[in-house]
Design a protein around this motif. Structure first.
Motif, PDB file in Angstrom:
ATOM      1  N   MET A  69      17.296  -8.142  53.448  1.00 18.76           N
ATOM      2  CA  MET A  69      18.261  -7.054  53.548  1.00 18.76           C
ATOM      3  C   MET A  69      18.219  -6.476  54.958  1.00 18.76           C
ATOM      4  SD  MET A  69      18.660  -3.801  50.998  1.00 18.76           S
ATOM      5  CE  MET A  69      19.890  -2.520  51.262  1.00 18.76           C
ATOM      6  N   ILE A  70      19.348  -6.462  55.660  1.00 18.22           N
ATOM      7  CA  ILE A  70      19.381  -6.060  57.060  1.00 18.22           C
ATOM      8  C   ILE A  70      19.424  -4.543  57.217  1.00 18.22           C
ATOM      9  CG2 ILE A  70      20.832  -6.103  59.135  1.00 18.22           C
ATOM     10  CD1 ILE A  70      21.446  -9.060  58.451  1.00 18.22           C
ATOM     11  N   ILE A  71      20.285  -3.873  56.487  1.00 14.98           N
ATOM     12  CA  ILE A  71      20.343  -2.402  56.527  1.00 14.98           C
ATOM     13  C   ILE A  71      19.453  -1.875  55.408  1.00 14.98           C
ATOM     14  CG2 ILE A  71      21.800  -0.351  56.422  1.00 14.98           C
ATOM     15  CD1 ILE A  71      22.423  -2.075  58.835  1.00 14.98           C
ATOM     16  N   THR A  72      18.373  -1.207  55.774  1.00 18.16           N
ATOM     17  CA  THR A  72      17.409  -0.754  54.772  1.00 18.16           C
ATOM     18  C   THR A  72      17.268   0.763  54.703  1.00 18.16           C
ATOM     19  OG1 THR A  72      15.615  -1.028  56.375  1.00 18.16           O
ATOM     20  CG2 THR A  72      16.070  -2.898  54.917  1.00 18.16           C
ATOM     21  N   HIS A  73      18.032   1.476  55.536  1.00 15.40           N
ATOM     22  CA  HIS A  73      17.975   2.943  55.536  1.00 15.40           C
ATOM     23  C   HIS A  73      19.397   3.491  55.452  1.00 15.40           C
ATOM     24  CE1 HIS A  73      13.812   2.504  56.819  1.00 15.40           C
ATOM     25  NE2 HIS A  73      14.240   1.700  57.780  1.00 15.40           N
ATOM     26  N   PHE A  74      19.600   4.461  54.602  1.00 21.30           N
ATOM     27  CA  PHE A  74      20.934   5.025  54.419  1.00 21.30           C
ATOM     28  C   PHE A  74      21.504   5.579  55.711  1.00 21.30           C
ATOM     29  CE2 PHE A  74      23.763   8.622  53.479  1.00 21.30           C
ATOM     30  CZ  PHE A  74      24.724   7.974  52.713  1.00 21.30           C
ATOM     31  N   THR A  75      20.685   6.208  56.526  1.00 18.96           N
ATOM     32  CA  THR A  75      21.180   6.820  57.761  1.00 18.96           C
ATOM     33  C   THR A  75      21.118   5.878  58.966  1.00 18.96           C
ATOM     34  OG1 THR A  75      19.021   7.843  58.135  1.00 18.96           O
ATOM     35  CG2 THR A  75      20.715   9.191  57.060  1.00 18.96           C
ATOM     36  N   ASP A  76      20.935   4.584  58.729  1.00 19.45           N
ATOM     37  CA  ASP A  76      21.064   3.606  59.816  1.00 19.45           C
ATOM     38  C   ASP A  76      22.562   3.435  60.084  1.00 19.45           C
ATOM     39  OD1 ASP A  76      20.765   1.626  61.691  1.00 19.45           O
ATOM     40  OD2 ASP A  76      20.059   0.094  60.286  1.00 19.45           O
ATOM     41  N   ASN A  77      23.141   4.453  60.660  1.00 15.91           N
ATOM     42  CA  ASN A  77      24.577   4.569  60.891  1.00 15.91           C
ATOM     43  C   ASN A  77      24.756   5.595  62.012  1.00 15.91           C
ATOM     44  OD1 ASN A  77      27.407   4.491  60.569  1.00 15.91           O
ATOM     45  ND2 ASN A  77      27.261   4.493  58.333  1.00 15.91           N
ATOM     46  N   TYR A 109      29.592  10.119  60.033  1.00 13.26           N
ATOM     47  CA  TYR A 109      29.372  11.235  59.113  1.00 13.26           C
ATOM     48  C   TYR A 109      30.237  12.436  59.495  1.00 13.26           C
ATOM     49  CZ  TYR A 109      25.289   8.498  57.765  1.00 13.26           C
ATOM     50  OH  TYR A 109      24.461   7.488  57.337  1.00 13.26           O
ATOM     51  N   SER A 110      30.388  12.683  60.805  1.00 13.30           N
ATOM     52  CA  SER A 110      31.173  13.849  61.219  1.00 13.30           C
ATOM     53  C   SER A 110      32.640  13.687  60.846  1.00 13.30           C
ATOM     54  CB  SER A 110      31.011  14.108  62.719  1.00 13.30           C
ATOM     55  OG  SER A 110      31.449  13.024  63.499  1.00 13.30           O
ATOM     56  N   VAL A 111      33.198  12.494  61.042  1.00 16.87           N
ATOM     57  CA  VAL A 111      34.601  12.310  60.661  1.00 16.87           C
ATOM     58  C   VAL A 111      34.740  12.270  59.133  1.00 16.87           C
ATOM     59  CG1 VAL A 111      34.772   9.774  60.683  1.00 16.87           C
ATOM     60  CG2 VAL A 111      36.743  11.145  61.333  1.00 16.87           C
ATOM     61  N   MET A 112      33.712  11.808  58.448  1.00 21.17           N
ATOM     62  CA  MET A 112      33.732  11.803  56.978  1.00 21.17           C
ATOM     63  C   MET A 112      33.891  13.222  56.431  1.00 21.17           C
ATOM     64  SD  MET A 112      30.743  10.442  54.435  1.00 21.17           S
ATOM     65  CE  MET A 112      31.138   9.489  52.971  1.00 21.17           C
ATOM     66  N   LEU A 113      33.128  14.168  56.994  1.00 23.02           N
ATOM     67  CA  LEU A 113      33.240  15.557  56.539  1.00 23.02           C
ATOM     68  C   LEU A 113      34.628  16.114  56.835  1.00 23.02           C
ATOM     69  CD1 LEU A 113      32.274  18.278  55.533  1.00 23.02           C
ATOM     70  CD2 LEU A 113      31.114  18.637  57.720  1.00 23.02           C
ATOM     71  N   ALA A 114      35.162  15.827  58.033  1.00 26.91           N
ATOM     72  CA  ALA A 114      36.501  16.322  58.371  1.00 26.91           C
ATOM     73  C   ALA A 114      37.551  15.756  57.411  1.00 26.91           C
ATOM     74  CB  ALA A 114      36.836  15.955  59.819  1.00 26.91           C
ATOM     75  N   ILE A 115      37.424  14.487  57.055  1.00 30.54           N
ATOM     76  CA  ILE A 115      38.354  13.866  56.106  1.00 30.54           C
ATOM     77  C   ILE A 115      38.258  14.566  54.752  1.00 30.54           C
ATOM     78  CG2 ILE A 115      38.878  11.756  54.809  1.00 30.54           C
ATOM     79  CD1 ILE A 115      37.643  10.238  57.301  1.00 30.54           C
ATOM     80  N   ILE A 175      26.086  17.665  52.750  1.00 33.95           N
ATOM     81  CA  ILE A 175      24.795  16.976  52.763  1.00 33.95           C
ATOM     82  C   ILE A 175      24.373  16.617  51.340  1.00 33.95           C
ATOM     83  CG2 ILE A 175      22.358  17.181  53.387  1.00 33.95           C
ATOM     84  CD1 ILE A 175      23.239  18.920  55.751  1.00 33.95           C
ATOM     85  N   ASP A 176      24.642  17.492  50.381  1.00 32.75           N
ATOM     86  CA  ASP A 176      24.366  17.164  48.973  1.00 32.75           C
ATOM     87  C   ASP A 176      25.228  15.986  48.515  1.00 32.75           C
ATOM     88  OD1 ASP A 176      22.430  19.088  48.704  1.00 32.75           O
ATOM     89  OD2 ASP A 176      23.708  20.538  47.672  1.00 32.75           O
ATOM     90  N   PHE A 177      26.493  15.947  48.970  1.00 33.15           N
ATOM     91  CA  PHE A 177      27.353  14.810  48.639  1.00 33.15           C
ATOM     92  C   PHE A 177      26.755  13.508  49.164  1.00 33.15           C
ATOM     93  CE2 PHE A 177      30.481  11.853  50.377  1.00 33.15           C
ATOM     94  CZ  PHE A 177      31.139  11.446  49.221  1.00 33.15           C
ATOM     95  N   LEU A 178      26.277  13.532  50.408  1.00 33.07           N
ATOM     96  CA  LEU A 178      25.681  12.323  50.986  1.00 33.07           C
ATOM     97  C   LEU A 178      24.453  11.888  50.194  1.00 33.07           C
ATOM     98  CD1 LEU A 178      25.907  12.920  54.846  1.00 33.07           C
ATOM     99  CD2 LEU A 178      27.281  11.358  53.459  1.00 33.07           C
ATOM    100  N   ARG A 226      35.555   7.750  51.708  1.00 38.20           N
ATOM    101  CA  ARG A 226      34.460   6.868  51.289  1.00 38.20           C
ATOM    102  C   ARG A 226      34.293   5.679  52.240  1.00 38.20           C
ATOM    103  NH1 ARG A 226      31.786   6.580  47.057  1.00 38.20           N
ATOM    104  NH2 ARG A 226      31.626   4.347  47.466  1.00 38.20           N
ATOM    105  N   THR A 227      35.395   5.035  52.568  1.00 33.62           N
ATOM    106  CA  THR A 227      35.322   3.784  53.321  1.00 33.62           C
ATOM    107  C   THR A 227      34.936   3.991  54.782  1.00 33.62           C
ATOM    108  OG1 THR A 227      37.719   3.928  53.716  1.00 33.62           O
ATOM    109  CG2 THR A 227      36.979   2.594  51.842  1.00 33.62           C
ATOM    110  N   VAL A 228      35.030   5.211  55.269  1.00 29.84           N
ATOM    111  CA  VAL A 228      34.748   5.503  56.673  1.00 29.84           C
ATOM    112  C   VAL A 228      33.315   5.121  57.073  1.00 29.84           C
ATOM    113  CG1 VAL A 228      34.013   7.895  56.285  1.00 29.84           C
ATOM    114  CG2 VAL A 228      35.061   7.259  58.471  1.00 29.84           C
ATOM    115  N   LEU A 229      32.396   5.087  56.127  1.00 27.91           N
ATOM    116  CA  LEU A 229      31.003   4.784  56.460  1.00 27.91           C
ATOM    117  C   LEU A 229      30.719   3.294  56.658  1.00 27.91           C
ATOM    118  CD1 LEU A 229      28.604   7.121  54.428  1.00 27.91           C
ATOM    119  CD2 LEU A 229      29.561   7.416  56.714  1.00 27.91           C
ATOM    120  N   TRP A 230      31.658   2.410  56.313  1.00 32.13           N
ATOM    121  CA  TRP A 230      31.363   0.974  56.357  1.00 32.13           C
ATOM    122  C   TRP A 230      31.311   0.399  57.774  1.00 32.13           C
ATOM    123  CZ3 TRP A 230      29.295  -1.985  52.862  1.00 32.13           C
ATOM    124  CH2 TRP A 230      29.506  -1.757  51.502  1.00 32.13           C
TER     125      TRP A 230
END
Length: 386
Positions: free
Chosen positions: A1-9, A14-20, A81-84, A113-117
Motif C-alpha cells: 500500500m503506497i498511501i498509508t496516512h490519511f493526511t499524506d495529502n 483540504y482548504s478548498v474542500m472546506l470552501a466547497i 475537522i470532525d468531518f475529516l 468529496r472527490t477533491v481529495l483524490w
C-alpha cells in the motif's frame, strides 16, 4: 500500500474542500488525468493502480493527525475537522482503464468529496511507475543537503511542494527531514500535511486552479476572478490569502483584481510564464493601487531549481517579499525522469440536476492550456485573449 496516512495529502486540497462544503455542497464534478509527457505505462499498471485505489478506502484520520490539524490549521472550523475524522475515500469515484501503454483515469462525484483524490492519486501513479519499471533512487541525502545549504546561502525563503510527482513517499520523507535539518530559518514548511506533522513544521498552501475553473464554468469567464476571490473571502475571512493569477492568464487577472481584494489578499502565486515579467507586472500593479509592494508576497512555484531561484531572487532585488515553493526538484531529483502529468477539473455542475459545463484553464504558457478545445477558444474570445 503506497498511501498509508490519511493526511499524506497537500493542505490546499483540504482548504478548498472546506470552501466547497461551505458554499457549493451540491456541486458535482469530473476530473481527468492528463499525460502531458506521453508516458507509456507498463503492462498491468491499471490493475495495480486499482488495487492501490481500493486500499485508500481503509485510510482514517488518526488522533495525532487530528490534534495537529487543530493546532496548526487555525482557519479550519471544528465541524470540518470532525468531518475529516469520519471521511472515507470511495474508490467507486475513480474510473481507471489501460489500452496498451495509454492510461485513462476519470474521477466523478460530489466536488466536496472527490477533491481529495488528485494529490494522493498522482503520488501513487508516480511511485507505482518507478516501482514497476525497476528504477531505484540515487543520492537522496547528498542532493537534498546540498540544496538546503545553497538555499540557505542565498537567504531564500522556501517550502516543499513535492507531493504530487515525488519519486516515492520514502524519498519525500527523507528530503523534507534534510531540508529542515540543514536550511536553518529559510525552510518555511511543506505542503504535505503528514510530513508537516511528522517534522513539526508549517503546512503551506491556499487555493488551487480548480477554484477559479469552477467559477468560470458556472458564472462565466468575465466574472470568474471576482466571484472566485469573493467566495474565498466568504469562506476564510482573510485567512489563506495567497491567490493564483494564471487560471485565465495573469493579464486578465490583474484587470479584474480590484482595490479591495488587492489590499485584503496577502499576495499572489506565480505558476506559469516568465517569472521576471511576472515580477514587474506584480510590483507595478501594487504601485498602481497605492499599495506598498513590500507589504505583499509573491510565491514562485513553477518548475524551480537552484539556478532559477537564484535568478529570480536577484531580479526581485528586495522590491517585494519573495518566497519559493519547490516541488519535483526536491522530491524527484534522484536519477529518474519525473512523470509529466496532471489531474485537472474537466466538467462541473452547480448541482446534479444540471448539465455538465466544461471547466478550462488558460495558463500564461500556451502549451499548458487544459480542457475542451472549443471551450478554450470561446474563453479566449470572451476575454479578448489572442
Amino acid at each position: 500500500m503506497i498511501i498509508t496516512h490519511f493526511t499524506d495529502n497537500d493542505l490546499y486540497k483540504y482548504s478548498v474542500m472546506l470552501a466547497i462544503q461551505k458554499l457549493y455542497p451540491w456541486a458535482y464534478v469530473r476530473y481527468e488525468f492528463i499525460n502531458r509527457g506521453d508516458t507509456a505505462f507498463p503492462k498491468g499498471f491499471a490493475e495495480e493502480l486499482k488495487k492501490e485505489v481500493m486500499a485508500m478506502a481503509s485510510l482514517k484520520m488518526t488522533k495525532p493527525e487530528k490534534e495537529f490539524m487543530i493546532r496548526r490549521c487555525y482557519f479550519f472550523d471544528p465541524a470540518f475537522i470532525d468531518f475529516l475524522e469520519g471521511y472515507q475515500y470511495d474508490p467507486s469515484e475513480v474510473h481507471i482503464k489501460q489500452e496498451g501503454g495509454d492510461l485513462k483515469i476519470r474521477i466523478e462525484g460530489y466536488w466536496y468529496r472527490t477533491v481529495l483524490w488528485e494529490v494522493p492519486l498522482m503520488a501513487i501513479i508516480s511511485e507505482l511507475y518507478f516501482k514497476m519499471t525497476g528504477i531505484e533512487p540515487q543520492n537522496v541525502k547528498e542532493k537534498a543537503v546540498e540544496k538546503a545549504f545553497q538555499l540557505r546561502q542565498m537567504e531564500a525563503d522556501f517550502s516543499d511542494f513535492g507531493t504530487r510527482r515525488r519519486f516515492s513517499f520514502d524519498v519525500h520523507d527523507k528530503v523534507v527531514s534534510y531540508l529542515k535539518m540543514y536550511s536553518s530559518k529559510f525552510f518555511k514548511g511543506t505542503s504535505n500535511m503528514y510530513l508537516a506533522m511528522k517534522y513539526d513544521t508549517t503546512p503551506i498552501g491556499t487555493m488551487p486552479h480548480e477554484w477559479f475553473m469552477f467559477h468560470g464554468a458556472v458564472y462565466g469567464y468575465r466574472a470568474a476572478t471576482v466571484k472566485a476571490l469573493d467566495a474565498w473571502v466568504d469562506a476564510y475571512q482573510g485567512s489563506l490569502g495567497i491567490t493564483l493569477t494564471d487560471t485565465y492568464t495573469t493579464d486578465v487577472f490583474y484587470e479584474q483584481f480590484g482595490q479591495k481584494q488587492a489590499k485584503l489578499f496577502d499576495g499572489v502565486r506565480w505558476d506559469s510564464g516568465d517569472p521576471l515579467v511576472f515580477t514587474d507586472k506584480t510590483v507595478e500593479f501594487y504601485k498602481s493601487k497605492r499599495i506598498d509592494p513590500l507589504s505583499k508576497t509573491i510565491v514562485y512555484s513553477d518548475s524551480l531549481n537552484l539556478e532559477r531561484v537564484q535568478e529570480i531572487k536577484a531580479y526581485v532585488n528586495g522590491r517585494i517579499h519573495d518566497t519559493y515553493g519547490i516541488g519535483t526538484f526536491f522530491s524527484n531529483d534522484v536519477g529518474a525522469k519525473p512523470l509529466n502529468m496532471v489531474i485537472k477539473l474537466s466538467e462541473v455542475k452547480y448541482d446534479r440536476r444540471q448539465k455538465f459545463q466544461y471547466a478550462i484553464k488558460l495558463s500564461d504558457v500556451q502549451g499548458k492550456h487544459t480542457g475542451n478545445t472549443k471551450e478554450i477558444e470561446l474563453t479566449k474570445r470572451t476575454l479578448g485573449i489572442r
